[in-house]
Design an enzyme around this catalytic site. Structure first.
Site, PDB file in Angstrom:
ATOM      1  N   ASP A  41      -8.407   9.607  19.217  1.00  0.00           N
ATOM      2  CA  ASP A  41      -8.208  10.994  18.850  1.00  0.00           C
ATOM      3  C   ASP A  41      -9.301  11.807  19.562  1.00  0.00           C
ATOM      4  OD1 ASP A  41      -7.384  13.321  17.228  1.00  0.00           O
ATOM      5  OD2 ASP A  41      -9.264  12.977  16.168  1.00  0.00           O
TER       6      ASP A  41
ATOM      7  N   ASP B 295     -10.590  15.708  18.675  1.00  0.00           N
ATOM      8  CA  ASP B 295     -11.450  16.536  17.819  1.00  0.00           C
ATOM      9  C   ASP B 295     -11.999  15.728  16.650  1.00  0.00           C
ATOM     10  OD1 ASP B 295     -11.282  19.154  19.081  1.00  0.00           O
ATOM     11  OD2 ASP B 295      -9.160  19.072  18.561  1.00  0.00           O
TER      12      ASP B 295
ATOM     13  N   THR C 174      -4.182  13.341  21.124  1.00  0.00           N
ATOM     14  CA  THR C 174      -4.655  14.495  20.371  1.00  0.00           C
ATOM     15  C   THR C 174      -3.522  15.365  19.847  1.00  0.00           C
ATOM     16  OG1 THR C 174      -5.985  16.521  20.508  1.00  0.00           O
ATOM     17  CG2 THR C 174      -4.928  15.785  22.542  1.00  0.00           C
TER      18      THR C 174
ATOM     19  N   LYS D 232       1.114  13.924  14.286  1.00  0.00           N
ATOM     20  CA  LYS D 232       0.489  13.145  13.220  1.00  0.00           C
ATOM     21  C   LYS D 232       0.743  13.841  11.886  1.00  0.00           C
ATOM     22  CE  LYS D 232      -3.241  12.046  16.476  1.00  0.00           C
ATOM     23  NZ  LYS D 232      -4.675  12.202  16.805  1.00  0.00           N
TER      24      LYS D 232
ATOM     25  N   ASP E 205     -10.673  10.266  12.932  1.00  0.00           N
ATOM     26  CA  ASP E 205     -11.572  10.825  11.924  1.00  0.00           C
ATOM     27  C   ASP E 205     -10.828  11.488  10.784  1.00  0.00           C
ATOM     28  OD1 ASP E 205     -12.160  14.222  12.326  1.00  0.00           O
ATOM     29  OD2 ASP E 205     -10.787  13.132  13.632  1.00  0.00           O
TER      30      ASP E 205
END
Length: 221
Positions: free
Chosen positions: A14, A16, A107, A139, A164
């Protein structure tokens, strides 16, 4: 710090909050947008992370608001606010150590925004990167990680996903991949570590390359 013990055909990252932090930039833009639309920014802004902007707007179901147009405007604003975007500690060196055919970025950001943020953080842009533009179902749907694995020529079940956010973790799980949670940007009560291995950042970890080209995470002294 806990690490998975098996070897993997590829690593899927991922962006960010995982290899770079753009939280301040994103939250400034979204706070302005929330206030303009009469939302409680303090409650709303923590919900924006890990999913496509258009889905964030769409799920609010605001009357008279076009989610596609609003998401485009938000992205345009985010692209000019990059002053405090930084790599997660150790991320640049860690990525540089990986064989280029064995990793990519997955992303929820649109490609143009992702490229701006990666450049601002001084991180590479892999040719195989999956961005929001590439996947109709973002996602927590698994599509992004499944397509990323396919582009690398490996099975998703043989990949390790670095994530995250809850939506991304769920997507990795649904794709059948293992997940390593990066906690560098987590605030108290973030609550997404669950049963997955987790590390604060990329300092103190490296990889070994097997004779079959697989990658294994190890700790460094």
């Amino acid at each position: 710090m806990t690490l998975p013990t098996r070897s993997y055909a590829a690593f899927l990252f991922d962006m960010d909050g995982t290899i770079l932090t753009s939280i301040a930039s994103a939250e400034r833009t979204w706070t302005k947008w929330a206030i303009a639309h009469g939302l409680d920014a303090a409650t709303f802004v923590p919900t924006i992370h890990g999913v496509q902007s258009v889905e964030t707007v769409r799920r609010l179901n605001l009357p008279g608001v076009d989610p596609v147009a609003e998401a485009a405007a938000i992205t345009a604003a985010e692209m000019v606010d990059v002053d405090d975007i930084d790599p997660i500690a150790g991320a640049a060196a860690f990525l540089a150590s990986l064989p280029p055919e064995r990793w990519t970025i997955v992303t929820s950001a649109p490609r143009a925004l992702a490229e701006v943020r990666l450049r601002a953080a001084g991180l590479p842009i892999p040719a195989t990167m999956i961005a929001a533009d590439d996947i109709p179902n973002g996602k927590p749907a698994p599509d992004c990680f499944l397509v990323a694995a396919e582009r690398l020529g490996v099975a998703a079940g043989d990949c390790l996903v670095f994530e995250d956010a809850a939506a991304g973790i769920a997507a990795g799980e649904a794709a059948g991949a293992d997940v390593l949670v990066i906690t560098a940007t987590h605030r108290p009560g973030h609550g997404v570590r669950g049963l997955h291995p987790h590390v604060p950042n990329y300092l103190g970890i490296s990889t070994t390359l097997g004779s079959d080209g697989t990658l294994t995470l190890v700790t460094t002294a």
